[in-house]
Motif scaffolding. Structure first.
Motif, PDB file in Angstrom:
ATOM      1  N   VAL A  94     -17.903  -1.444  11.781  1.00 27.20           N
ATOM      2  CA  VAL A  94     -18.439  -0.327  12.552  1.00 27.20           C
ATOM      3  C   VAL A  94     -17.308   0.411  13.265  1.00 27.20           C
ATOM      4  O   VAL A  94     -16.474  -0.208  13.917  1.00 27.20           O
ATOM      5  N   VAL A  95     -17.306   1.739  13.151  1.00 24.96           N
ATOM      6  CA  VAL A  95     -16.359   2.581  13.868  1.00 24.96           C
ATOM      7  C   VAL A  95     -17.162   3.458  14.813  1.00 24.96           C
ATOM      8  O   VAL A  95     -18.108   4.127  14.394  1.00 24.96           O
ATOM      9  N   ILE A  96     -16.813   3.419  16.103  1.00 22.66           N
ATOM     10  CA  ILE A  96     -17.503   4.215  17.110  1.00 22.66           C
ATOM     11  C   ILE A  96     -16.491   5.181  17.721  1.00 22.66           C
ATOM     12  O   ILE A  96     -15.416   4.768  18.145  1.00 22.66           O
ATOM     13  N   ARG A  97     -16.873   6.450  17.766  1.00 17.16           N
ATOM     14  CA  ARG A  97     -16.027   7.482  18.359  1.00 17.16           C
ATOM     15  C   ARG A  97     -16.807   8.099  19.516  1.00 17.16           C
ATOM     16  O   ARG A  97     -17.923   8.579  19.336  1.00 17.16           O
ATOM     17  N   LEU A  98     -16.211   8.065  20.711  1.00 20.18           N
ATOM     18  CA  LEU A  98     -16.840   8.661  21.889  1.00 20.18           C
ATOM     19  C   LEU A  98     -16.221  10.036  22.104  1.00 20.18           C
ATOM     20  O   LEU A  98     -15.010  10.150  22.276  1.00 20.18           O
TER      21      LEU A  98
END
Length: 169
Positions: free
Chosen positions: A93-97
């Protein structure tokens, strides 16, 4: 009669092995990995806000969002503390804020939100598929939902200050 007892005995032995003979298995810790180069984004430098807006609250670069990540398969959850513009990879999983906001203490209703992008690695490949891009809200999680069969992502907090908040506390 002996054949009927064999499956029961095999199940009992297997259950003992799986539970560690009565002891509890140690809880696995989450492992963060590097974000692939293809998913890294060179965000433009933030433009300075006008003087009126700068006095309203914490500048965007100094805010810290707490994002919850749950793996529904193994029930492992963790909190990610991220700044706007930051990208994190946890397993596939890659999360970008991109941003986080919360309403001022004198405004009602109180709301906390974050603009998040979520990508998940396709099984047996190096390709990532975008599964969500949008605002997530703490107090209204069903308003906009990350729809994925394995992973759940939600906003827990956006740490930022407003002028006069110290005096109220």
């Amino acid at each position: 009669m002996r054949r009927a007892a064999l499956p029961f005995l095999a199940c009992a032995v297997l259950a003992g092995v799986l539970t560690g003979c009565g002891g509890e298995a140690p809880e696995p810790g989450p492992v963060e990995t590097d974000v692939p180069e293809s998913l890294r984004v060179n965000l433009p430098a933030a433009t300075p806000a006008p003087a009126e807006e700068a006095a309203i609250g914490t500048p965007l670069q100094e805010r810290v969002a707490t994002i919850g990540l749950l793996n529904k398969r193994n029930n492992v959850s963790q909190d990610l503390e991220m700044s706007p513009g930051e990208t994190r990879r946890v397993g596939p999983v890659v999360i970008r804020l991109q941003s986080c906001e919360r309403t001022a203490p004198w405004e009602m209703p109180q709301e906390t939100g974050a603009f998040v992008q979520v990508m998940v690695q396709e099984s047996n490949s190096d390709q990532f598929r975008s599964v969500f891009s949008g605002w997530l809200f703490k107090n209204s999680p069903s308003l906009n939902v990350v729809e994925h069969p394995i992973y759940d992502v939600w906003v827990k907090d956006c740490a930022m200050d407003f002028p006069g908040e110290e005096a109220e506390a």
